[in-house]
Scaffold this active site. Structure first.
Site, mmCIF file in Angstrom:
data_model
loop_
_atom_site.group_PDB
_atom_site.id
_atom_site.type_symbol
_atom_site.label_atom_id
_atom_site.label_comp_id
_atom_site.label_asym_id
_atom_site.label_seq_id
_atom_site.Cartn_x
_atom_site.Cartn_y
_atom_site.Cartn_z
ATOM 1 C CE1 TYR A 145 -18.474 16.217 74.634
ATOM 2 C CE2 TYR A 145 -19.108 16.483 72.348
ATOM 3 C CZ TYR A 145 -18.168 16.137 73.299
ATOM 4 O OH TYR A 145 -16.923 15.704 72.894
ATOM 5 C CG ASP A 240 -23.786 11.437 79.198
ATOM 6 O OD1 ASP A 240 -23.375 11.917 78.125
ATOM 7 O OD2 ASP A 240 -23.059 11.283 80.197
ATOM 8 C CE LYS A 268 -17.327 15.750 81.852
ATOM 9 N NZ LYS A 268 -16.406 16.698 81.224
HETATM 10 P P1 KE4 Z 1 -15.097 12.658 77.440
HETATM 11 O O1 KE4 Z 1 -14.992 11.740 76.254
HETATM 12 O O2 KE4 Z 1 -14.706 14.081 77.078
HETATM 13 O O3 KE4 Z 1 -14.359 12.130 78.671
HETATM 14 O O4 KE4 Z 1 -16.612 12.714 77.905
HETATM 15 C C1 KE4 Z 1 -17.588 13.092 76.963
HETATM 16 C C2 KE4 Z 1 -18.819 13.583 77.702
HETATM 17 C C3 KE4 Z 1 -19.911 12.756 77.793
HETATM 18 N N1 KE4 Z 1 -21.034 13.132 78.448
HETATM 19 C C4 KE4 Z 1 -21.122 14.349 79.036
HETATM 20 C C5 KE4 Z 1 -22.379 14.740 79.731
HETATM 21 C C6 KE4 Z 1 -20.017 15.242 78.985
HETATM 22 O O5 KE4 Z 1 -20.114 16.455 79.580
HETATM 23 C C7 KE4 Z 1 -18.839 14.863 78.318
HETATM 24 C C8 KE4 Z 1 -17.630 15.777 78.205
HETATM 25 N N2 KE4 Z 1 -17.862 17.139 78.551
HETATM 26 C C9 KE4 Z 1 -16.988 18.119 77.935
HETATM 27 C C10 KE4 Z 1 -17.243 19.476 78.597
HETATM 28 N N3 KE4 Z 1 -18.446 20.062 78.197
HETATM 29 C C11 KE4 Z 1 -15.566 17.723 78.046
HETATM 30 C C12 KE4 Z 1 -14.596 18.797 77.698
HETATM 31 C C13 KE4 Z 1 -13.839 18.465 76.453
HETATM 32 O O6 KE4 Z 1 -14.492 18.060 75.463
HETATM 33 O O7 KE4 Z 1 -12.604 18.634 76.487
#
Ligand code: KE4
Length: 440
Positions: A145, A240, A268
């Protein structure tokens, strides 16, 4: 009244004004069959809900809170920055200071651009790769993701997998057509797709250590093979590390595996819980980014002073590397305890762990790919999740998410978690027993 009465009432009201009553689907608790808990406050390893229930927290905002909730040094830094103004739309020194820290922490990054979310970071990194190569197609891994923008909402993990909608409605088919996907941990599959699309692939993006299908580790040699294949095909390799950056090591997964990607995405922990992310890498690639180059990417709140202050205060507490030894020791004792308790209850589990990222899969087979995670017993996970919640332990509400241990999780928190897991695994064993009866 139920111990969750206020949360239930809050959720019903929230659902009137926000889709699913949440600001992100992963918070919905839908997949574990209950209303979400509404949090009132956090401190260290603990969060407290609107009903006054306290929990040992393993969500940690899905990664940013490696120092624990309301870390006083981070709070002081945010307060100080805010007193000087929260946003300017003009350059500030703090952006330079955090950029220097990122470049020192991650040697493959020679230049960096701040954005406000991991989604923006991966979206922009893809655009750099397409601008630099003039190619349109990209490859991602099934179950990884990278945020919710169109090009990467294909066969995605995290909330998409949880909801069973890996490829989202609303993504135009010709956009999705430019995104090819291969299984994680399968270099042969990647090689076949690269050969079949020679000269057309701009980038291969992956989570070097996958945290959005539950935690899945790269097989021995996988990342090195990926690096070679991308070099051979002139494909931009994008790591990523939004989740793994500053999490599994100060230099991220690329430091542990000693592999240099062409571009890296961070987020994060980089903002310490305030919205902040970044993309960066080779100078020859980043020079395409406006206003130095022609590839446009912009953002009103990018590099904002509050995020820069929170990020600097967070990284300063991590940069000597000592935190990672402590996090590893704490997480190791948690993993051992979980395995012992599961064995005692006769419940087969697989634990995948890298430092303070842990996943507990309800399966007796090793988990090396998204396909493996889909064979896990999510009903058992649900029973386990709810039994832990009722005992004051807050896990991410999905088999496709990893748990996060923070520096604030002390010995007592770990022991209490292991104790609660004993009861929770018993509940799984009893419910499994009832399943057998209902199946027979
Ligand atoms: P954000 O757009 O949510 O800040 O980041 C996206 C993203 C990109 N790359 C990786 C490896 C990530 O884990 C994420 C976001 N992770 C999720 C949790 N599995 C965020 C939680 C959510 O979607 O609220």
């Amino acid at each position: 009244t139920s111990r969750y009465a206020r949360s239930i009432e809050m959720h019903q009201r929230a659902c009137q004004v926000m889709p699913g009553g949440v600001s992100s689907p992963v918070r919905s608790f839908k997949s574990v069959g209950r209303e979400p808990v509404t949090v009132k406050s956090g401190q260290g390893a603990m969060v407290t809900d609107v009903d006054g229930n306290a929990y040992i927290d393993y969500i940690g905002s899905y990664g940013p809170l490696i120092l624990g909730h309301a870390n006083d040094t981070v709070l002081a830094a945010i307060t100080k920055a805010a007193s000087r103004g929260s946003s300017f739309g003009m350059p500030t020194e703090a952006e330079y200071q955090l950029a220097v820290k990122v470049i020192e922490a991650v040697p493959s990054i020679e230049m960096v651009r701040f954005v406000n979310s991991g989604t923006e970071a991966t979206m922009s990194a893809l655009r750099v790769a397409r601008a630099a190569t003039g190619r349109s197609k990209i490859i991602k891994c099934i179950g990884c993701y990278h945020g919710h923008h169109d090009s990467l909402l294909v066969e995605a993990g995290s909330g998409c997998a949880t909801q069973g909608v890996p490829s989202s409605p609303g993504v135009p088919s010709d956009t999705a057509a430019n995104t090819l996907s291969v299984p994680y941990n399968d270099a042969q599959a990647l090689e076949a797709v690269l050969d079949a699309n020679a000269g057309q692939i701009a980038a291969f993006i992956l989570e070097p250590i996958a945290g959005n299908m539950g935690l899945v580790l790269p097989r021995e040699g996988y990342l090195a093979k990926v690096r070679d294949l991308c070099t051979k095909h002139g494909v931009v390799l994008i790591f990523d590390e939004v989740m793994t950056g500053f999490r599994v090591a100060y230099g991220g997964a690329q430091a542990i595996h000693q592999i240099k990607p062409d571009l890296t995405c961070l987020g994060k922990i980089l903002g310490g819980g305030v919205p902040c992310a970044a993309y960066g890498g080779k100078r020859e690639l980043m020079q395409h980014v406006a206003p130095q180059g022609k590839m446009y990417q912009a953002g009103t709140l990018s590099g904002n002073p509050l995020a820069m202050a929170a990020g600097l205060a967070t990284l300063e507490q991590l940069q000597d590397g000592k935190a990672y030894e402590l996090l590893d020791a704490t997480s190791h004792s948690l993993a051992l305890g979980l395995e012992l308790q599961a064995a005692k209850a006769g419940v087969p589990i697989q634990i995948n762990r890298v430092g303070s990222m842990i996943s507990c899969f309800f399966t007796s087979e090793p988990v090396h790919s998204f396909e493996d995670t889909c064979r896990c017993d999510t009903k058992r996970f649900t029973t386990f999740f709810n039994a832990m919640l009722d005992q004051g332990v807050m896990l991410p509400p999905s088999q496709f998410e990893t748990w996060f241990v923070s520096l604030a999780h002390d010995r007592q928190a770990i022991e209490r978690t292991i104790e609660a897991a004993g009861i929770a695994f018993q509940a799984v064993a009893e419910s499994a027993g009832s399943e057998k009866i209902s199946q027979s």
